[in-house]
Scaffold this motif. Structure first.
Motif, PDB file in Angstrom:
ATOM      1  N   HIS A  41       0.820  -1.214   0.000  1.00  0.00           N
ATOM      2  CA  HIS A  41       0.000   0.000   0.000  1.00  0.00           C
ATOM      3  C   HIS A  41       0.860   1.272   0.000  1.00  0.00           C
ATOM      4  O   HIS A  41       0.326   2.363  -0.170  1.00  0.00           O
ATOM      5  CB  HIS A  41      -0.935   0.030   1.213  1.00  0.00           C
ATOM      6  N   GLY A  42       2.146   1.121   0.226  1.00  0.00           N
ATOM      7  CA  GLY A  42       3.030   2.284   0.249  1.00  0.00           C
ATOM      8  C   GLY A  42       2.926   3.098   1.527  1.00  0.00           C
ATOM      9  O   GLY A  42       3.311   4.272   1.542  1.00  0.00           O
ATOM     10  N   TRP A  43       2.423   2.483   2.599  1.00  0.00           N
ATOM     11  CA  TRP A  43       2.280   3.197   3.858  1.00  0.00           C
ATOM     12  C   TRP A  43       3.621   3.366   4.563  1.00  0.00           C
ATOM     13  O   TRP A  43       3.818   4.336   5.294  1.00  0.00           O
ATOM     14  CB  TRP A  43       1.298   2.485   4.781  1.00  0.00           C
ATOM     15  N   MET A  44       4.514   2.395   4.365  1.00  0.00           N
ATOM     16  CA  MET A  44       5.843   2.430   4.977  1.00  0.00           C
ATOM     17  C   MET A  44       6.804   1.673   4.088  1.00  0.00           C
ATOM     18  O   MET A  44       6.378   0.804   3.314  1.00  0.00           O
ATOM     19  CB  MET A  44       5.853   1.743   6.357  1.00  0.00           C
ATOM     20  N   THR A  45       8.084   1.964   4.239  1.00  0.00           N
ATOM     21  CA  THR A  45       9.105   1.135   3.596  1.00  0.00           C
ATOM     22  C   THR A  45       9.372  -0.059   4.513  1.00  0.00           C
ATOM     23  O   THR A  45       8.955  -0.060   5.679  1.00  0.00           O
ATOM     24  CB  THR A  45      10.410   1.933   3.401  1.00  0.00           C
ATOM     25  N   SER A  46      10.077  -1.042   3.997  1.00  0.00           N
ATOM     26  CA  SER A  46      10.419  -2.197   4.834  1.00  0.00           C
ATOM     27  C   SER A  46      11.250  -1.773   6.035  1.00  0.00           C
ATOM     28  O   SER A  46      11.048  -2.273   7.148  1.00  0.00           O
ATOM     29  CB  SER A  46      11.186  -3.250   4.023  1.00  0.00           C
ATOM     30  N   ALA A  47      12.182  -0.846   5.836  1.00  0.00           N
ATOM     31  CA  ALA A  47      13.025  -0.386   6.946  1.00  0.00           C
ATOM     32  C   ALA A  47      12.177   0.295   8.020  1.00  0.00           C
ATOM     33  O   ALA A  47      12.366   0.048   9.223  1.00  0.00           O
ATOM     34  CB  ALA A  47      14.101   0.558   6.437  1.00  0.00           C
ATOM     35  N   GLU A  48      11.253   1.144   7.609  1.00  0.00           N
ATOM     36  CA  GLU A  48      10.372   1.805   8.570  1.00  0.00           C
ATOM     37  C   GLU A  48       9.507   0.782   9.305  1.00  0.00           C
ATOM     38  O   GLU A  48       9.285   0.886  10.514  1.00  0.00           O
ATOM     39  CB  GLU A  48       9.463   2.815   7.860  1.00  0.00           C
ATOM     40  N   TYR A  49       9.039  -0.219   8.562  1.00  0.00           N
ATOM     41  CA  TYR A  49       8.198  -1.240   9.164  1.00  0.00           C
ATOM     42  C   TYR A  49       8.975  -2.033  10.215  1.00  0.00           C
ATOM     43  O   TYR A  49       8.462  -2.302  11.300  1.00  0.00           O
ATOM     44  CB  TYR A  49       7.622  -2.169   8.096  1.00  0.00           C
ATOM     45  N   TYR A  50      10.217  -2.401   9.903  1.00  0.00           N
ATOM     46  CA  TYR A  50      11.010  -3.169  10.872  1.00  0.00           C
ATOM     47  C   TYR A  50      11.307  -2.357  12.121  1.00  0.00           C
ATOM     48  O   TYR A  50      11.350  -2.892  13.228  1.00  0.00           O
ATOM     49  CB  TYR A  50      12.287  -3.703  10.232  1.00  0.00           C
TER      50      TYR A  50
END
Length: 185
Positions: A41-50
């Motif tokens: 959905h483009g809500w966060m990048t993988s880095a932000e999510y982690y």
């Protein structure tokens, strides 16, 4: 409320509702599913999510729900946090209420009572296994040593205090922590 924000809140709610309804295996099993949805959905990048999951794992409560709160807040502020959280917890709430309504009707049945009577030992066994497995992986139980002997004595006294004197578990936890600090220092 602006139409775009309302659609985003509905999208957050529906995404986390599907995850909460269809994911099994606990919060940590949901992490990859949530990551896929959040990045798709483009809500966060993988880095932000982690980073969000690291914070969610350190916070009290279920990691998947904490992650939903963080993702929702990051995406759409307080309203987003509420929408994502409701989406994550409502499927479980609905299923529990449905099961409780069903169970109320059959809990006096002899077969059900017998089944639960038979489940008691396995539940106790699973709890004991979890304690032993945790002790082994954390290094508390290993080759017989002074440290493992102390841990065993603290465990025995804790169990004794719980059963014989019916002490509140919080007191036993506090006393065990103090004993460990005194003996291991």
């Amino acid at each position: 409320m602006e139409w775009g924000i309302l659609m985003l809140l509905l999208q957050l709610f529906w995404t986390f509702f599907k995850i909460g309804l269809l994911s099994f295996g606990g919060g940590y099993a949901m992490i990859p599913v949530i990551e896929h949805e959040v990045t798709a959905h483009g809500w966060m990048t993988s880095a932000e999510y982690y980073e969000a999951i690291a914070l969610a794992g350190m916070s009290p409560g279920p990691v998947a729900t904490n992650g939903a709160v963080y993702v929702g807040y990051h995406t759409a502020g307080l309203a987003g946090a509420v929408a994502a959280t409701l989406g994550m917890v409502l499927p479980s709430l609905f299923l529990i209420v449905l099961m409780a309504a069903f169970f109320v009707r059959i809990n006096e049945h002899k077969l059900v009572k017998s089944a639960f009577y038979g489940l008691r030992p396995i539940v106790a066994g699973l709890v004991a296994y979890a304690a032993i497995h945790f002790s082994q992986t954390s290094g508390i139980i290993g080759p017989i040593s002074w440290d493992s002997g102390i841990a065993l004595v603290i465990f025995a006294f804790s169990l004794f205090a719980l059963i014989k004197y019916k002490l509140h578990p919080l007191y036993v936890i506090a006393l065990s922590g103090l004993a460990g600090a005194a003996l291991y220092s």
